[in-house]
Design an enzyme around this catalytic site. Structure first.
Site, PDB file in Angstrom:
ATOM      1  N   HIS A  81       0.848  -1.202   0.000  1.00  0.00           N
ATOM      2  CA  HIS A  81       0.000   0.000   0.000  1.00  0.00           C
ATOM      3  C   HIS A  81       0.884   1.252   0.000  1.00  0.00           C
ATOM      4  O   HIS A  81       2.077   1.182   0.285  1.00  0.00           O
ATOM      5  CB  HIS A  81      -0.802   0.108   1.304  1.00  0.00           C
ATOM      6  N   GLU A 119       2.542  -0.840   4.380  1.00  0.00           N
ATOM      7  CA  GLU A 119       2.346   0.524   3.872  1.00  0.00           C
ATOM      8  C   GLU A 119       3.697   1.179   3.610  1.00  0.00           C
ATOM      9  O   GLU A 119       4.604   1.098   4.441  1.00  0.00           O
ATOM     10  CB  GLU A 119       1.602   1.392   4.901  1.00  0.00           C
ATOM     11  N   HIS A 151      -2.498  -2.993  -3.348  1.00  0.00           N
ATOM     12  CA  HIS A 151      -3.883  -2.789  -2.916  1.00  0.00           C
ATOM     13  C   HIS A 151      -4.784  -2.606  -4.141  1.00  0.00           C
ATOM     14  O   HIS A 151      -5.914  -3.075  -4.169  1.00  0.00           O
ATOM     15  CB  HIS A 151      -3.954  -1.561  -1.997  1.00  0.00           C
ATOM     16  N   ASP A 200      -3.436   2.537  -4.867  1.00  0.00           N
ATOM     17  CA  ASP A 200      -2.094   2.389  -4.299  1.00  0.00           C
ATOM     18  C   ASP A 200      -1.538   0.983  -4.526  1.00  0.00           C
ATOM     19  O   ASP A 200      -2.308   0.034  -4.606  1.00  0.00           O
ATOM     20  CB  ASP A 200      -2.098   2.743  -2.795  1.00  0.00           C
TER      21      ASP A 200
HETATM   22 ZN   LIG Z   1      -3.992   0.705   0.503  1.00  0.00          ZN
END
Ligand SMILES: [Zn+2]
Length: 184
Positions: free
Chosen positions: A35, A117, A153, A163
């Site tokens: 992400h 992330e 994602h 993303d």
């Molecule tokens: Zn995401």
């Protein structure tokens, strides 16, 4: 990097998040989900991501944050622009990062994935340090779990999410994780 029996990675700064629960019994971890996030969008630095993932974000602090009031999300990991690695949820638990999602015909990707992330934005090149740490992390996780796939994602929720975006260099990342783990 070493992943312990509870799914904590030794190299990460641990910040506990309650935005997780138990994985389905017997569920294997087979997918890594990449992400990006920045708060406010496009701005790097500060502690807003950490606050969002631990339900401590002051939603009055920026107009964009109003939409985040009451949102309960967290990835397992965050890699900041500097390469700093944070962990919010042990890998053994189900972090709430993917939302409604499907991968290879299976719904609910949170059940069988680890969410990572990158502090970033779809159209801003990621930092060298982020690729380096991401590759090290992915190798450590592959050594600990039967990970067979890596997806963005945007791959598992294409109608909702973009993303990690076109700025993420998949060729570079895949090349890096296909190398043998570095000797200690
Ligand atoms: Zn995401």
């Amino acid at each position: 990097m070493i992943t312990d029996a509870n799914g904590r990675v030794d190299a990460a700064r641990y910040v506990a998040s309650g935005n997780c629960d138990e994985r389905p019994p017997g569920e294997a971890i087979t997918l890594l989900v990449i992400h990006n996030i920045s708060l406010p969008p496009g701005e790097f630095g500060g502690d807003a991501i950490e606050r969002l993932f631990t339900n401590r974000l002051d939603c009055a602090a920026h107009p964009y944050y109003a939409a985040l009031a009451g949102v309960r999300v967290s990835a397992h990991f965050l890699i900041r622009r500097s390469g700093e690695l944070l962990q919010f949820v042990p890998c053994g638990k189900r972090a709430w990062h993917a939302g409604e999602s499907v991968w290879r015909g299976r719904r609910g990707c949170n059940d069988f994935s680890i969410g990572i992330e990158l502090e970033g934005a779809d159209d801003v090149p990621y930092a060298e340090a982020q690729y380096h740490v991401l590759a090290e992390l992915a190798r450590a996780l592959r050594a600990a779990y039967p990970v067979s796939d890596v997806a963005g994602h945007s791959d598992i929720a294409p109608a909702r999410k973009t993303d990690p975006g076109p700025s993420f260099d998949w060729t570079r990342f895949r090349g890096a994780i296909d190398q043998e783990p570095l000797a200690k």
